[in-house]
Design a protein around this motif. Structure first.
Motif, PDB file in Angstrom:
ATOM      1  N   LEU A  29     -41.655   5.186  22.932  1.00 47.89           N
ATOM      2  CA  LEU A  29     -40.884   3.935  22.878  1.00 47.89           C
ATOM      3  C   LEU A  29     -41.766   2.779  22.415  1.00 47.89           C
ATOM      4  CD1 LEU A  29     -38.345   2.227  23.476  1.00 47.89           C
ATOM      5  CD2 LEU A  29     -39.076   2.107  25.853  1.00 47.89           C
ATOM      6  N   ASP A  30     -41.354   2.157  21.313  1.00 44.68           N
ATOM      7  CA  ASP A  30     -42.082   1.036  20.725  1.00 44.68           C
ATOM      8  C   ASP A  30     -41.368  -0.249  21.140  1.00 44.68           C
ATOM      9  OD1 ASP A  30     -42.978  -0.937  19.026  1.00 44.68           O
ATOM     10  OD2 ASP A  30     -42.352   0.064  17.180  1.00 44.68           O
ATOM     11  N   THR A  31     -41.931  -0.975  22.124  1.00 45.25           N
ATOM     12  CA  THR A  31     -41.216  -2.168  22.619  1.00 45.25           C
ATOM     13  C   THR A  31     -41.238  -3.299  21.584  1.00 45.25           C
ATOM     14  OG1 THR A  31     -43.193  -2.996  23.767  1.00 45.25           O
ATOM     15  CG2 THR A  31     -41.641  -1.680  25.061  1.00 45.25           C
ATOM     16  N   GLY A  32     -42.240  -3.294  20.695  1.00 42.79           N
ATOM     17  CA  GLY A  32     -42.283  -4.294  19.629  1.00 42.79           C
ATOM     18  C   GLY A  32     -41.035  -4.195  18.758  1.00 42.79           C
ATOM     19  N   ALA A  33     -40.502  -2.969  18.614  1.00 43.35           N
ATOM     20  CA  ALA A  33     -39.303  -2.773  17.786  1.00 43.35           C
ATOM     21  C   ALA A  33     -38.103  -3.511  18.373  1.00 43.35           C
ATOM     22  CB  ALA A  33     -38.995  -1.283  17.634  1.00 43.35           C
ATOM     23  N   THR A  34     -38.078  -3.693  19.696  1.00 46.47           N
ATOM     24  CA  THR A  34     -36.948  -4.422  20.294  1.00 46.47           C
ATOM     25  C   THR A  34     -37.024  -5.905  19.923  1.00 46.47           C
ATOM     26  OG1 THR A  34     -38.043  -4.836  22.441  1.00 46.47           O
ATOM     27  CG2 THR A  34     -36.792  -2.798  22.242  1.00 46.47           C
ATOM     28  N   TYR A  35     -38.242  -6.487  20.000  1.00 47.92           N
ATOM     29  CA  TYR A  35     -38.404  -7.904  19.610  1.00 47.92           C
ATOM     30  C   TYR A  35     -38.175  -8.070  18.104  1.00 47.92           C
ATOM     31  CZ  TYR A  35     -40.266  -8.717  24.260  1.00 47.92           C
ATOM     32  OH  TYR A  35     -40.394  -8.799  25.621  1.00 47.92           O
ATOM     33  N   ARG A  89     -40.094  -4.532   9.623  1.00 50.22           N
ATOM     34  CA  ARG A  89     -41.570  -4.522   9.539  1.00 50.22           C
ATOM     35  C   ARG A  89     -42.135  -5.529   8.548  1.00 50.22           C
ATOM     36  NH1 ARG A  89     -43.137  -1.942  14.017  1.00 50.22           N
ATOM     37  NH2 ARG A  89     -41.418  -0.571  14.508  1.00 50.22           N
ATOM     38  N   THR A  90     -41.305  -6.377   7.962  1.00 45.84           N
ATOM     39  CA  THR A  90     -41.833  -7.332   6.980  1.00 45.84           C
ATOM     40  C   THR A  90     -42.623  -8.433   7.706  1.00 45.84           C
ATOM     41  OG1 THR A  90     -39.892  -8.741   7.134  1.00 45.84           O
ATOM     42  CG2 THR A  90     -39.818  -6.985   5.484  1.00 45.84           C
ATOM     43  N   GLU A  91     -43.436  -9.173   6.963  1.00 44.45           N
ATOM     44  CA  GLU A  91     -44.215 -10.262   7.557  1.00 44.45           C
ATOM     45  C   GLU A  91     -43.300 -11.359   8.098  1.00 44.45           C
ATOM     46  OE1 GLU A  91     -47.278 -10.891   8.761  1.00 44.45           O
ATOM     47  OE2 GLU A  91     -47.432  -8.774   8.310  1.00 44.45           O
ATOM     48  N   GLU A  95     -43.364 -12.565  12.013  1.00 45.34           N
ATOM     49  CA  GLU A  95     -43.564 -13.932  12.485  1.00 45.34           C
ATOM     50  C   GLU A  95     -42.404 -14.383  13.379  1.00 45.34           C
ATOM     51  OE1 GLU A  95     -44.802 -17.540   9.927  1.00 45.34           O
ATOM     52  OE2 GLU A  95     -46.220 -15.896   9.566  1.00 45.34           O
ATOM     53  N   ALA A  96     -41.191 -14.044  12.972  1.00 41.52           N
ATOM     54  CA  ALA A  96     -40.024 -14.419  13.784  1.00 41.52           C
ATOM     55  C   ALA A  96     -40.067 -13.704  15.139  1.00 41.52           C
ATOM     56  CB  ALA A  96     -38.734 -14.083  13.039  1.00 41.52           C
ATOM     57  N   ALA A  97     -40.539 -12.442  15.144  1.00 43.25           N
ATOM     58  CA  ALA A  97     -40.630 -11.682  16.406  1.00 43.25           C
ATOM     59  C   ALA A  97     -41.649 -12.330  17.338  1.00 43.25           C
ATOM     60  CB  ALA A  97     -41.022 -10.231  16.120  1.00 43.25           C
ATOM     61  N   GLY A 122     -39.457  11.120  30.755  1.00 42.36           N
ATOM     62  CA  GLY A 122     -40.823  10.698  30.473  1.00 42.36           C
ATOM     63  C   GLY A 122     -40.931   9.969  29.165  1.00 42.36           C
ATOM     64  N   VAL A 123     -41.893   9.050  29.113  1.00 38.51           N
ATOM     65  CA  VAL A 123     -42.018   8.230  27.922  1.00 38.51           C
ATOM     66  C   VAL A 123     -43.454   7.739  27.756  1.00 38.51           C
ATOM     67  CG1 VAL A 123     -41.392   6.055  29.094  1.00 38.51           C
ATOM     68  CG2 VAL A 123     -40.879   6.315  26.686  1.00 38.51           C
ATOM     69  N   VAL A 124     -43.873   7.653  26.494  1.00 39.40           N
ATOM     70  CA  VAL A 124     -45.092   6.923  26.162  1.00 39.40           C
ATOM     71  C   VAL A 124     -44.605   5.612  25.574  1.00 39.40           C
ATOM     72  CG1 VAL A 124     -47.150   6.802  24.718  1.00 39.40           C
ATOM     73  CG2 VAL A 124     -46.447   9.004  25.682  1.00 39.40           C
ATOM     74  N   VAL A 125     -44.909   4.517  26.233  1.00 38.26           N
ATOM     75  CA  VAL A 125     -44.360   3.230  25.815  1.00 38.26           C
ATOM     76  C   VAL A 125     -45.506   2.316  25.397  1.00 38.26           C
ATOM     77  CG1 VAL A 125     -44.251   2.493  28.248  1.00 38.26           C
ATOM     78  CG2 VAL A 125     -42.909   1.286  26.578  1.00 38.26           C
ATOM     79  N   GLU A 126     -45.314   1.625  24.257  1.00 38.78           N
ATOM     80  CA  GLU A 126     -46.399   0.750  23.798  1.00 38.78           C
ATOM     81  C   GLU A 126     -45.914  -0.661  23.502  1.00 38.78           C
ATOM     82  OE1 GLU A 126     -46.849  -0.431  20.497  1.00 38.78           O
ATOM     83  OE2 GLU A 126     -45.913   1.039  19.165  1.00 38.78           O
ATOM     84  N   GLY A 127     -46.812  -1.640  23.721  1.00 38.66           N
ATOM     85  CA  GLY A 127     -46.459  -3.039  23.460  1.00 38.66           C
ATOM     86  C   GLY A 127     -47.541  -3.980  23.932  1.00 38.66           C
ATOM     87  N   ARG A 128     -47.111  -5.091  24.560  1.00 36.56           N
ATOM     88  CA  ARG A 128     -48.076  -6.090  25.033  1.00 36.56           C
ATOM     89  C   ARG A 128     -48.084  -6.193  26.556  1.00 36.56           C
ATOM     90  NH1 ARG A 128     -47.729  -5.747  20.316  1.00 36.56           N
ATOM     91  NH2 ARG A 128     -48.246  -7.255  18.703  1.00 36.56           N
TER      92      ARG A 128
END
Ligand code: DC
Length: 223
Positions: A29-35, A89-91, A95-97, A122-128
């Motif tokens: 799970l990529d939490t950055g993708a939600t933002y 995934r654009t710049e 920036e908006a994210a 189960g999950v491998v989750v990444e973010g901040r």
């Protein structure tokens, strides 16, 4: 089984998280993708990512986001049934994210969404803030960091690979610096090394080596 991986942009979190999830046979799970998805939806709807806070919160609470993993472990992102994997995934969206992720109420809605998206098995989750806020009780936590110049070069290579776009290193460095300062200084869910997280410097490690170190930690505790 919940494994959290936090760290700034360009340390290789996504690559490592995908490989680790595959090795453990669990979801990624990529939490950055939600933002990013919220930021993309906002730009599409002409909603300003800095000033239109009320509209952003309303959008965050009912974001029609669906994530799907391919057999190769790649994440596909769908908004309202339409695939937006590449568009987020654009710049411009990066920036908006970075901007939308500053608002407290938006973060609360995103954290709720992320917890819902996490697989029960189960999950491998990444973010901040995945080890500090989203899953503070996760049994396995990692914090990745790397030299800023190396992070910028990785991001530059990613931009070239995904979009075929050559971006000057100086520009990439400035963008990363801007996002770092937003990530590290926000009041809610700032980028920190979560309590109990194992820190790994990925400056001179290839992704499979980072995964090997992580697997050793996980297996040493699960047998
Ligand atoms: O990891 P990324 O570059 O795809 O993240 C996009 C933006 O979302 C980034 O500016 C930071 C923010 N983000 C966040 O605030 N919290 C997270 N858990 C993940 C990402």
């Amino acid at each position: 089984m919940i494994v959290t991986i936090d760290g700034p942009a360009g340390v290789g979190k996504s690559t490592v998280a995908k490989l680790l999830a595959k090795a453990l046979g669990i979801m990624y799970l990529d939490t950055g993708a939600t933002y990013r998805s919220l930021a993309y939806a906002a730009t599409q709807a002409n909603v300003n990512p800095v000033t239109d806070v009320k509209q952003l919160i309303a959008m965050a609470k009912k974001l029609p986001l669906h994530l799907q993993q391919t057999d190769e472990g790649e994440l596909q992102v769908f908004l309202d049934g339409r695939e937006v994997t590449k568009q987020i995934r654009t710049e411009e969206v990066s920036e908006a994210a970075a901007q939308v992720s500053q608002h407290t109420d938006i973060r609360a809605a995103m954290v709720e969404l992320q917890r819902r998206l996490a697989d029960k098995h189960g999950v491998v989750v990444e973010g901040r803030d995945t080890g500090s806020v989203v899953f503070p009780y996760a049994p396995y936590k990692f914090f990745l960091d790397a030299n800023p110049a190396i992070r910028a070069r990785r991001r530059q290579e990613e931009l070239a690979l995904v979009y075929g776009r050559e971006t000057p290193l100086q520009q990439v460095q400035e963008q990363l610096h801007f996002r770092d300062s937003l990530d590290r200084t926000r009041r809610v869910g700032p980028l920190v090394r979560p309590e109990g997280a194992i820190a790994i410097d990925t400056s001179h490690l290839a992704a499979p080596e980072v995964v090997r170190v992580m697997l050793e930690h996980v297996r040493s505790r699960t047998g």
